[in-house]
Design an enzyme around this catalytic site. Structure first.
Site, mmCIF file in Angstrom:
data_model
loop_
_atom_site.group_PDB
_atom_site.id
_atom_site.type_symbol
_atom_site.label_atom_id
_atom_site.label_comp_id
_atom_site.label_asym_id
_atom_site.label_seq_id
_atom_site.Cartn_x
_atom_site.Cartn_y
_atom_site.Cartn_z
ATOM 1 N N CYS A 1 0.819 -1.209 0.000
ATOM 2 C CA CYS A 1 0.000 0.000 0.000
ATOM 3 C C CYS A 1 0.853 1.260 0.000
ATOM 4 O O CYS A 1 1.921 1.298 0.592
ATOM 5 C CB CYS A 1 -0.895 0.006 1.221
ATOM 6 S SG CYS A 1 -1.963 -1.434 1.285
ATOM 7 N N ARG B 1 6.215 -0.687 -5.802
ATOM 8 C CA ARG B 1 5.965 -1.501 -4.609
ATOM 9 C C ARG B 1 4.836 -2.502 -4.826
ATOM 10 O O ARG B 1 4.642 -3.384 -4.004
ATOM 11 C CB ARG B 1 5.635 -0.602 -3.414
ATOM 12 C CG ARG B 1 6.836 0.187 -2.970
ATOM 13 C CD ARG B 1 6.500 1.270 -1.997
ATOM 14 N NE ARG B 1 7.667 2.078 -1.748
ATOM 15 C CZ ARG B 1 8.606 1.813 -0.832
ATOM 16 N NH1 ARG B 1 8.469 0.790 -0.029
ATOM 17 N NH2 ARG B 1 9.638 2.585 -0.709
ATOM 18 N N TRP C 1 -2.906 -3.077 -1.667
ATOM 19 C CA TRP C 1 -2.790 -4.522 -1.807
ATOM 20 C C TRP C 1 -3.869 -5.095 -0.910
ATOM 21 O O TRP C 1 -3.872 -4.832 0.291
ATOM 22 C CB TRP C 1 -1.459 -5.019 -1.259
ATOM 23 C CG TRP C 1 -0.382 -5.265 -2.248
ATOM 24 C CD1 TRP C 1 0.796 -4.596 -2.301
ATOM 25 C CD2 TRP C 1 -0.323 -6.273 -3.257
ATOM 26 N NE1 TRP C 1 1.571 -5.118 -3.310
ATOM 27 C CE2 TRP C 1 0.910 -6.133 -3.906
ATOM 28 C CE3 TRP C 1 -1.213 -7.270 -3.694
ATOM 29 C CZ2 TRP C 1 1.293 -6.955 -4.956
ATOM 30 C CZ3 TRP C 1 -0.835 -8.078 -4.745
ATOM 31 C CH2 TRP C 1 0.402 -7.925 -5.371
ATOM 32 N N ASN D 1 -2.772 2.381 5.805
ATOM 33 C CA ASN D 1 -1.860 1.244 5.642
ATOM 34 C C ASN D 1 -1.815 0.486 6.964
ATOM 35 O O ASN D 1 -1.666 1.109 8.013
ATOM 36 C CB ASN D 1 -0.445 1.715 5.309
ATOM 37 C CG ASN D 1 -0.348 2.220 3.886
ATOM 38 O OD1 ASN D 1 -1.280 2.064 3.098
ATOM 39 N ND2 ASN D 1 0.771 2.825 3.549
ATOM 40 N N GLY D 2 -1.896 -0.825 6.914
ATOM 41 C CA GLY D 2 -1.858 -1.629 8.140
ATOM 42 C C GLY D 2 -3.067 -2.548 8.213
ATOM 43 O O GLY D 2 -3.836 -2.665 7.254
ATOM 44 N N GLU E 1 20.564 -18.180 11.549
ATOM 45 C CA GLU E 1 20.390 -16.899 10.878
ATOM 46 C C GLU E 1 20.966 -15.753 11.718
ATOM 47 O O GLU E 1 21.618 -14.854 11.191
ATOM 48 C CB GLU E 1 18.897 -16.677 10.571
ATOM 49 C CG GLU E 1 18.538 -15.341 9.945
ATOM 50 C CD GLU E 1 19.263 -15.047 8.637
ATOM 51 O OE1 GLU E 1 19.878 -15.939 8.042
ATOM 52 O OE2 GLU E 1 19.224 -13.863 8.220
ATOM 53 N N LYS F 1 23.939 -13.294 10.501
ATOM 54 C CA LYS F 1 23.813 -11.827 10.467
ATOM 55 C C LYS F 1 24.998 -11.192 11.173
ATOM 56 O O LYS F 1 25.599 -10.255 10.675
ATOM 57 C CB LYS F 1 22.527 -11.357 11.167
ATOM 58 C CG LYS F 1 21.242 -11.495 10.427
ATOM 59 C CD LYS F 1 21.043 -10.622 9.216
ATOM 60 C CE LYS F 1 21.627 -11.243 7.995
ATOM 61 N NZ LYS F 1 20.865 -12.147 7.221
ATOM 62 N N GLU G 1 28.439 -11.724 9.162
ATOM 63 C CA GLU G 1 28.645 -11.075 7.863
ATOM 64 C C GLU G 1 28.806 -9.565 7.961
ATOM 65 O O GLU G 1 29.494 -8.970 7.135
ATOM 66 C CB GLU G 1 27.588 -11.471 6.822
ATOM 67 C CG GLU G 1 26.179 -11.075 7.088
ATOM 68 C CD GLU G 1 25.226 -11.591 6.008
ATOM 69 O OE1 GLU G 1 25.656 -11.882 4.892
ATOM 70 O OE2 GLU G 1 24.027 -11.711 6.311
ATOM 71 N N HIS H 1 27.942 -32.755 22.868
ATOM 72 C CA HIS H 1 28.727 -33.630 21.998
ATOM 73 C C HIS H 1 29.995 -32.944 21.484
ATOM 74 O O HIS H 1 30.587 -33.398 20.517
ATOM 75 C CB HIS H 1 27.863 -34.114 20.827
ATOM 76 C CG HIS H 1 26.643 -34.869 21.289
ATOM 77 N ND1 HIS H 1 26.717 -36.099 21.902
ATOM 78 C CD2 HIS H 1 25.336 -34.524 21.287
ATOM 79 C CE1 HIS H 1 25.498 -36.502 22.230
ATOM 80 N NE2 HIS H 1 24.639 -35.548 21.877
ATOM 81 N N LYS I 1 25.517 -8.595 -2.995
ATOM 82 C CA LYS I 1 24.082 -8.778 -2.730
ATOM 83 C C LYS I 1 23.536 -9.954 -3.534
ATOM 84 O O LYS I 1 22.699 -10.706 -3.075
ATOM 85 C CB LYS I 1 23.327 -7.485 -3.076
ATOM 86 C CG LYS I 1 21.832 -7.522 -2.786
ATOM 87 C CD LYS I 1 21.567 -7.605 -1.295
ATOM 88 C CE LYS I 1 20.102 -7.808 -0.950
ATOM 89 N NZ LYS I 1 19.926 -8.305 0.420
HETATM 90 O O1 M6R Z 1 19.423 -13.766 -3.371
HETATM 91 P P1 M6R Z 1 19.419 -15.039 -2.569
HETATM 92 O O2 M6R Z 1 18.352 -15.052 -1.521
HETATM 93 O O3 M6R Z 1 19.379 -16.255 -3.420
HETATM 94 O O4 M6R Z 1 20.807 -15.018 -1.811
HETATM 95 C C1 M6R Z 1 21.206 -16.095 -1.023
HETATM 96 C C2 M6R Z 1 22.368 -15.715 -0.148
HETATM 97 O O5 M6R Z 1 23.462 -15.317 -0.929
HETATM 98 C C3 M6R Z 1 22.022 -14.594 0.810
HETATM 99 O O6 M6R Z 1 20.921 -14.942 1.601
HETATM 100 C C4 M6R Z 1 23.209 -14.278 1.735
HETATM 101 O O7 M6R Z 1 23.431 -15.324 2.608
HETATM 102 C C5 M6R Z 1 22.984 -12.957 2.463
HETATM 103 N N1 M6R Z 1 24.197 -12.225 2.531
HETATM 104 C C6 M6R Z 1 22.469 -13.139 3.831
HETATM 105 O O8 M6R Z 1 22.350 -11.981 4.566
#
Ligand code: M6R
Length: 613
Positions: free
Chosen positions: A2, A27, A74, A100-101, A486, A490, A493, A509, A608
């Site tokens: 939206c 969007r 949407w 929106n919401g 995950e 995060k 990286e 273990h 990315k």
């Molecule tokens: O574009 P994708 O979701 O296929 O990318 C997969 C990974 O390269 C991506 O998730 C990567 O691990 C990111 N840097 C995570 O933050």
């Protein structure tokens, strides 16, 4: 997703609103509309479909005025048609609202209003807002007061913009929570209101971003901001850079922070058009499934890389638990060379933000060459992974700029939940009562995520305390085990801190040997079926001198007695808890990297979109 645009000034409002809405077109939306105050009364034009249809309607039946509001929608409540499109107008024709919401308590409010004699013209939750404003105006005679009283009645997270022929000199805008950002654009003898900066950047670079629980009264020459109890606020006016990239970042320091904060909205949009809360049903037409096809599926293989693979791990548990179909999760770079056991009754489901990850595409090809049914969950519209799949669930989160994926992680968690419910329903595994309850729980997710975001300051304090650590261990179990993976990804990286994740039961273990004061343990302990097991793992780590940072549910006394370092989350249905537990971990990683002065959005060595093997 939206979008909102509003204008008040000396120019013709209609083209300004239409142009603003066009800037938000990328969007996504399925209907659009606008309302303009023309000669003292409100005129509305709205239609299903694209903005070009709305433009055609406006060309056929022009409206002219110097104040107006518009919206792209949407669908969440009610199908995308002209009747359900915004703006929504009250019974007297004097008040009009765009929103929106999700109004979480709209059914109760609607029933109360109907009992008082109100007639509804749409199936939307938004229509309750305009009727409430109208009702409160009858007793208060003030638009601002009636908006305040209305906001007090609404559960959930909202961005609202209101216009009234009773007070034709103003637009009132409000934000509660994070579902709807509201930005006010300031100019000479005219002002603008929008959900997103791009809608107004061609007119002004001076903007005020409303915080949660603030409202603005926007007139042609002035903007006044209050909190929703009516206390005056002196907002900061931001000068937006001309550089389009910096402009897109808006009020945030980094794209990653912006994208973390966008999740209330991106999750609302994820549900839009796919969930019918009245019927308690899920609609995933994009998969072209019927009951027979769904019953023929014998196995699902989810394939992905990095963050997307972690989403897949949650998906395995969701689909197996809800739809009772066996699911494997295969890292795409391995699956493509694994000579996997796949046939025509196997679904290969790829998850990818970019839709261009080389390994994921190769894994899809591998599945296709062996006759599998090919599905994908993808963010980038038109990407390869979207095009080659037989059925694709589009994420609907908008572009993700930060290299560290955040909103493109939580959206597929909800997509996979929707898929699980959809498959379970088609295969007759759940009855309508179970389906209704599973769907109903979804409505809470955006505001639960919003509550976590409101607690950012507490996470920042923890980030300050732990930012100089060189190692951290993340532990989880069951449905939250992938969230430990995950969370660790995060952190590593963007902060370059070594972070490892383990299913907590594995500690004894081997990895428990690592525990000492210099190795803090991040433990995921929401109220899920693995809670007791996690508590005993925490006790074992603490007995060996480890410092524990827990993600725990409000009011958990046991955890409070065990550790001082807690990221609190609101009570959440356990099948949806991964969406909520992800948020403090994203914020934790973000603030550590930001405090260390690192390049959060473009960490070293990473891209990315990984289009090479
Ligand atoms: O574009 P994708 O979701 O296929 O990318 C997969 C990974 O390269 C991506 O998730 C990567 O691990 C990111 N840097 C995570 O933050």
């Amino acid at each position: 997703m939206c979008g909102i645009v509003g204008y008040i000034g000396g120019r013709d409002a209609t083209p300004i609103i239409l142009n603003g809405l066009k800037r938000l077109e990328y969007r996504g939306y399925d209907s659009a509309g606008l309302a303009v105050l023309e000669n003292g009364h409100i005129e509305i034009r709205r239609d299903a479909g694209k903005l070009s249809q709305l433009e055609a309607l406006v060309n056929d039946m022009p409206i002219k005025g110097k104040i107006g509001i518009g919206h792209t929608r949407w669908a969440t409540h009610g199908e995308p048609n002209a009747r359900n499109a915004h703006p929504h107008i009250g019974s007297t024709g004097d008040f009009v609202v765009v929103h929106n919401g999700i109004v979480e308590n709209y059914l109760t409010l609607r029933e109360e209003l109907i009992a008082e004699g109100t007639k509804f013209n749409s199936e939307t939750d938004t229509e309750t807002i305009v009727h409430l404003i109208e009702k409160y105006y009858a007793s208060s005679g003030s638009l601002v007061e009636s908006v305040k009283k209305t906001l007090a009645q609404l559960k959930g997270s909202h961005g609202i913009v209101v216009m009234s022929s009773k007070e034709p000199d103003k637009i009132v805008a409000a934000r509660v929570g994070n579902a709807g950002g509201v930005v006010i654009g300031l100019s000479e003898d005219e002002n603008f209101v929008a959900s997103d900066l791009p809608a107004i950047l061609e007119h002004t670079r001076r903007a005020i971003f409303l915080e949660s629980r603030q409202m603005a009264v926007v007139t042609r020459g002035e903007v006044a901001v209050y909190d929703i109890n009516g206390k005056d606020i002196h907002p900061q006016v931001q000068n937006i850079a001309w550089d389009p990239v910096a402009a897109e970042k808006g009020e945030y320091r980094h794209f990653m922070q912006k994208e973390i904060h966008e999740q209330v909205r991106s999750l609302t949009d994820t549900l839009a058009g796919r969930v019918d809360f009245d019927e308690g049903s899920v609609l995933l037409h994009e998969l072209n499934l019927d009951s027979d096809k769904a019953k023929r599926i014998q196995k699902i293989i989810i394939t992905a890389c990095g963050t997307a693979a972690h989403a897949g791990m949650v998906g395995k548990l969701l689909i197996e638990h809800i739809a009772r179909i066996p699911v494997e999760v295969a890292i795409a770079s391995e699956f493509r060379y694994a000579d996997p056991l796949v046939d025509k009754n196997t679904v290969v489901l790829a998850i990818s933000q970019s839709g261009e990850t080389a390994d994921t595409l190769a894994a899809m090809e591998e599945g296709r060459s062996k006759g599998a049914i090919l599905w994908s969950i993808v963010n980038a519209i038109g990407s390869q992974a979207m095009r080659i799949a037989e059925g694709c669930i589009a994420m609907q989160v908008g572009p993700e700029i930060g290299v560290a994926s955040t909103k493109a992680f939580t959206a597929p968690l909800l997509d996979l939940y929707l898929l699980a419910v959809y498959l379970a329903d088609l295969r007759g595994v759940i009855d309508s009562k179970q389906r209704y309850s599973l769907v109903n729980d979804l409505m809470l997710v955006p505001s639960l995520v919003g509550e976590c975001l409101d607690r950012e300051a507490a996470v920042l304090d923890l980030a300050k305390k732990f930012r100089h650590m060189r190692h951290m261990l993340y532990l989880g179990r069951g449905i939250n085990m992938p969230i430990a993976y995950e969370g660790a990804l995060k952190l590593k990286e963007i902060s370059y801190i070594h972070a490892e994740a383990y299913p907590a039961g594995e500690m004894k273990h081997g990895p428990i040997a690592l525990i000492d004061k210099s190795m803090p343990v991040v433990a995921l302990t929401p109220n899920d079926p693995w809670y007791d097991k996690m508590i005993s793992q925490i006790e074992q780590a603490m007995a060996r001198g480890g410092e524990v940072i827990a993600v725990a549910t409000d009011g958990d006394k046991l955890i409070r007695d065990l550790t001082d370092h807690i990221m609190w989350i609101p009570k959440t249905p356990w099948l949806l808890s991964p969406v909520v537990t992800s948020i403090p971990l994203q914020l934790f990683a973000y603030h550590i990297a930001s405090l260390l002065g690192l390049d959060v959005d473009q960490p070293r060595n990473l891209a990315k979109s990984v289009t090479v093997e």
